[in-house]
Design an enzyme around this catalytic site. Structure first.
Site, PDB file in Angstrom:
ATOM      1  N   PRO A  89     -28.375  53.315 -59.867  1.00 33.16           N
ATOM      2  CA  PRO A  89     -28.241  54.199 -61.040  1.00 33.16           C
ATOM      3  C   PRO A  89     -27.259  53.644 -62.067  1.00 33.16           C
ATOM      4  O   PRO A  89     -27.274  54.039 -63.230  1.00 33.16           O
ATOM      5  CB  PRO A  89     -27.726  55.501 -60.433  1.00 33.16           C
ATOM      6  CG  PRO A  89     -28.087  55.442 -58.994  1.00 33.16           C
ATOM      7  CD  PRO A  89     -27.999  53.983 -58.627  1.00 33.16           C
ATOM      8  N   GLU A 116     -24.222  54.916 -49.613  1.00 31.29           N
ATOM      9  CA  GLU A 116     -23.588  55.078 -50.942  1.00 31.29           C
ATOM     10  C   GLU A 116     -23.801  53.849 -51.811  1.00 31.29           C
ATOM     11  O   GLU A 116     -23.505  53.850 -53.002  1.00 31.29           O
ATOM     12  CB  GLU A 116     -22.088  55.363 -50.768  1.00 31.29           C
ATOM     13  CG  GLU A 116     -21.782  56.630 -49.991  1.00 31.29           C
ATOM     14  CD  GLU A 116     -22.604  57.808 -50.520  1.00 31.29           C
ATOM     15  OE1 GLU A 116     -23.365  58.388 -49.722  1.00 31.29           O
ATOM     16  OE2 GLU A 116     -22.521  58.065 -51.746  1.00 31.29           O
ATOM     17  N   ARG A 154     -48.477  43.407 -61.890  1.00 28.08           N
ATOM     18  CA  ARG A 154     -49.703  43.576 -62.688  1.00 28.08           C
ATOM     19  C   ARG A 154     -49.678  42.744 -63.962  1.00 28.08           C
ATOM     20  O   ARG A 154     -50.699  42.580 -64.621  1.00 28.08           O
ATOM     21  CB  ARG A 154     -49.914  45.058 -63.025  1.00 28.08           C
ATOM     22  CG  ARG A 154     -48.841  45.682 -63.898  1.00 28.08           C
ATOM     23  CD  ARG A 154     -48.974  47.179 -63.991  1.00 28.08           C
ATOM     24  NE  ARG A 154     -50.232  47.575 -64.595  1.00 28.08           N
ATOM     25  CZ  ARG A 154     -50.494  47.504 -65.904  1.00 28.08           C
ATOM     26  NH1 ARG A 154     -49.557  47.023 -66.709  1.00 28.08           N
ATOM     27  NH2 ARG A 154     -51.639  47.908 -66.396  1.00 28.08           N
ATOM     28  N   ASP A 169     -51.640  48.439 -72.965  1.00 29.62           N
ATOM     29  CA  ASP A 169     -50.816  49.364 -72.170  1.00 29.62           C
ATOM     30  C   ASP A 169     -49.931  50.225 -73.044  1.00 29.62           C
ATOM     31  O   ASP A 169     -49.615  49.856 -74.173  1.00 29.62           O
ATOM     32  CB  ASP A 169     -49.853  48.542 -71.291  1.00 29.62           C
ATOM     33  CG  ASP A 169     -50.469  48.216 -69.955  1.00 29.62           C
ATOM     34  OD1 ASP A 169     -49.869  47.438 -69.222  1.00 29.62           O
ATOM     35  OD2 ASP A 169     -51.572  48.733 -69.686  1.00 29.62           O
TER      36      ASP A 169
HETATM   37  C1  4FV Z   1     -31.622  53.954 -57.933  1.00 30.39           C
HETATM   38  C2  4FV Z   1     -32.025  54.358 -59.205  1.00 30.39           C
HETATM   39  C3  4FV Z   1     -30.971  54.798 -56.914  1.00 30.39           C
HETATM   40  C4  4FV Z   1     -28.294  55.066 -55.085  1.00 30.39           C
HETATM   41  C5  4FV Z   1     -27.589  55.051 -53.771  1.00 30.39           C
HETATM   42  C6  4FV Z   1     -29.762  54.094 -53.490  1.00 30.39           C
HETATM   43  C7  4FV Z   1     -29.747  54.863 -54.778  1.00 30.39           C
HETATM   44  C8  4FV Z   1     -28.559  54.551 -52.733  1.00 30.39           C
HETATM   45  N1  4FV Z   1     -31.920  52.657 -57.804  1.00 30.39           N
HETATM   46  N2  4FV Z   1     -32.590  53.281 -59.822  1.00 30.39           N
HETATM   47  N3  4FV Z   1     -31.952  55.595 -59.761  1.00 30.39           N
HETATM   48  N4  4FV Z   1     -30.446  54.121 -55.840  1.00 30.39           N
HETATM   49  O1  4FV Z   1     -30.900  56.016 -57.071  1.00 30.39           O
HETATM   50  O2  4FV Z   1     -32.521  52.272 -58.961  1.00 30.39           O
HETATM   51  O3  4FV Z   1     -27.992  53.467 -52.075  1.00 30.39           O
END
Ligand code: 4FV
Length: 258
Positions: A89, A116, A154, A169
């Site tokens: 995130p 985490e 793709r 697209d």
């Molecule tokens: C995430 C997202 C995501 C956070 C902690 C995996 C999680 C756990 N990855 N975009 N949104 N990852 O939420 O790519 O380890």
């Protein structure tokens, strides 16, 4: 293109990469998806890959050691330079533009976090780019990796039958896609816009462009703000807006002047 996925759930990632267009791209040798499990690089009897988070608080963190050994082996596995992406995130938002850039690389590794996340020191040492698929929290990076594998897979030359379709697209030109229709021509739910049945390809192209512009204006004005519209597009968008407001007035039973 080769994509190496570092994940505690290799079966899940493999299954996602063996279906549809991406599966076919692999069969055609256009894409190779490999998985690497950190547990295979753990050195203790319990094959430990996570540890308690320093500073206290809930949750575990993926440890440096199994991942350091894994990246050592991964980089040995091919002489192609590997661009390492960590899905989290905290990453830059995934866009079609970022997808295109990744799809042009010979080799990408996708690091999937769990718990985490991953020890920051490992990320600082191994990761080239951090990418987020959206502002929400998943229980692991695997679903985000599957999104990247599909979007990038793709775009490999020859992956899509009608090569044209990638160009048409959504987001191919920064706009949302136009509506699509197929048989039957008439249904209780409505009829297909006549222009699409008339065979006048110039008129069809203009109608589709107008719908893309109009939808983007209505649903994603943020995207439209990033677009440089040519004269024809500005005229088509004005036409769409006029018709949109006229329909609104009609609906509200108010005249255009009110
Ligand atoms: C995430 C997202 C995501 C956070 C902690 C995996 C999680 C756990 N990855 N975009 N949104 N990852 O939420 O790519 O380890």
């Amino acid at each position: 293109m080769r994509i190496d996925v570092i994940t505690l759930f290799p079966d899940f990632v493999r299954q996602c990469s063996e279906v549809g267009v991406v599966g076919r791209a692999q069969q055609r040798g256009l894409l190779q998806v490999e998985t690497w499990n950190p547990r295979d690089y753990a050195t203790d009897n319990y094959r430990t890959v996570d540890g308690r988070t320093f500073g206290g608080g809930p949750g575990m963190v993926m440890m440096i050691e199994p991942l350091r050994a894994l990246f050592g082996a991964l980089r040995e596995a091919s002489d192609e330079p590997t661009h390492v992406v960590y899905l989290s995130p905290q990453g830059a938002r995934l866009t079609q533009d970022r997808v295109r850039k990744l799809a042009a690389r010979p080799r990408v590794a996708l690091l999937c976090g769990r718990y985490e996340g991953v020890d920051e020191r490992l990320l600082a040492h191994e990761v080239d780019e951090e990418i987020s698929v959206g502002d929400y929290v998943l229980s692991g990076g695997e679903l985000a990796a599957a999104v990247v594998i599909d979007a990038v897979g793709r775009l490999q030359d020859g992956a899509l039958n009608d090569a044209q379709s990638a160009q048409q697209d959504s987001f191919s030109d920064g706009l949302l896609d136009c509506p699509h229709y197929t048989r039957p021509e008439t249904d209780a739910l409505g009829t297909v816009p006549p222009v699409l049945l008339g065979g006048d390809h110039a008129a069809i192209r203009r109608w589709r462009r107008k719908q893309s512009l109009g939808r983007t204006w209505l649903r994603r004005p943020d995207l439209l703000a990033q677009c440089v519209l040519d004269e024809e597009s500005r005229a088509l968008l004005d036409e769409f807006r006029r018709e949109h407001f006229a329909a609104q007035h009609l609906e509200a039973g108010t005249g255009p002047q009110d």
